[in-house]
Design an enzyme around this catalytic site. Sequence first.
Site, PDB file in Angstrom:
ATOM      1  CB  VAL A 208      -6.939   5.532 -19.589  1.00  0.00           C
ATOM      2  CG1 VAL A 208      -6.442   4.174 -20.072  1.00  0.00           C
ATOM      3  CG2 VAL A 208      -5.828   6.578 -19.727  1.00  0.00           C
TER       4      VAL A 208
ATOM      5  CE1 TYR B 271      -6.729  11.267 -10.747  1.00  0.00           C
ATOM      6  CE2 TYR B 271      -6.958  12.852 -12.531  1.00  0.00           C
ATOM      7  CZ  TYR B 271      -6.483  11.640 -12.060  1.00  0.00           C
ATOM      8  OH  TYR B 271      -5.767  10.815 -12.894  1.00  0.00           O
TER       9      TYR B 271
ATOM     10  CB  THR C 250      -8.885   2.122 -16.486  1.00  0.00           C
ATOM     11  OG1 THR C 250      -9.060   3.470 -16.062  1.00  0.00           O
ATOM     12  CG2 THR C 250      -7.644   2.004 -17.362  1.00  0.00           C
TER      13      THR C 250
ATOM     14  CE  LYS D  84      -3.017  11.058 -11.147  1.00  0.00           C
ATOM     15  NZ  LYS D  84      -2.050   9.937 -11.108  1.00  0.00           N
TER      16      LYS D  84
ATOM     17  CG  ASP E  84      -1.792   1.191   1.374  1.00  0.00           C
ATOM     18  OD1 ASP E  84      -1.571   2.186   0.653  1.00  0.00           O
ATOM     19  OD2 ASP E  84      -2.720   1.149   2.195  1.00  0.00           O
TER      20      ASP E  84
ATOM     21  CG  ASN F  85      -0.339   1.968 -12.755  1.00  0.00           C
ATOM     22  OD1 ASN F  85      -0.750   2.669 -13.670  1.00  0.00           O
ATOM     23  ND2 ASN F  85      -1.061   0.977 -12.223  1.00  0.00           N
TER      24      ASN F  85
END
Length: 255
Positions: free
Chosen positions: A181, A148, A183, A152, A59, A82
Site C-alpha cells: 500500500v 513481519y 503509505t 501477520k 497504545d 489498524n
Amino acid sequence: MKIEGSVALVTGANRGIGEIFVRELLRRGAKKVYAGARDIASLGAVVTNDRRIVPLEVDVTNPDQVDGAVATAQDLTLLINNAGMAGWQGVLSAPDVKIARDEMEVNYFGVLLMSRAFAPILAANGGGAIVNILSMLSLVTLPAAGTYSASKAAALALTRSLRAELKHRGTAVIATLPVQVETAMGQPLPEPRLKPEEVVLDTLDGVERGTAEVFPGALTRNVAEAFEASPKAVQAQLSEMLPAMGGSVANSGFL
C-alpha cells in the site's frame, strides 16, 4: 452492519490507512469516530472541527491504555484494528530479535488486547463488528520480511478464532488482506502499490456486506486469485526473494 449511525474506533488513525478510515467513516454517516493514536498530538489534521471525531490516546501494546480506551468508548459498535508496524527484515539476517518482538506486540498482541477488551462492549451494544487490517503476507511468507510475515500470519489465525468465538454474540469479525500500500510503512516495497483509499473503501463495503475476508483493490485480487489457483506456486515465487544481510528488503510485491 451499516456504517451509517455506527460508533467506530480506529487505531493508528494518525496517518495512512487509518486517517482515510476516519474520513470515510464520517462520509458514510458514522455517528462518532474515536481516532486512536499513541500520541494525540500526532493526529494533527485528522482532528478537524467535526465534533464527531474524538481523539483517543491508546497504545495497543499497553494494557492500561487499552483499558482507558474501553472506559471512554462504551458506546462502540465498530472496532478497526489498524495500527501496525513492519521492520522489513529476514528471520536470520536481522541483527537481533527486537524488531520481531515489536512486530508481534503490535500486529498480534495489540489486536488480541483490543479485541478481548472491546468484545463485551460490542456485544452489549448489539454485536457490531471487529475489522483487522492484515496483509497478503498472512497467507504466504516473504523471507525478505520474514518476521513481519510471521506476525501477520498469527494475526490471521487470531482473527479466524475470534470470528468463531464471537459468532454467538452477533459480532462480525472481518480480515482485510491487502498487498503493498502507498503509505509510509509501505515505501520500502516496489510499485505498483495500492492507494489507501482502495483498502478503506473495499473494507467498509465488506463490513456492510458481511464479508469475512476482504482482498481490497484489483492488485490484491489478482494476487489472491493466483494464490487460490496455486498456493504452492505463489509461495515458491516469494521464497526466491531473500533478505540482504543486515535486514534490508529484497524486491517483493506483497505487503
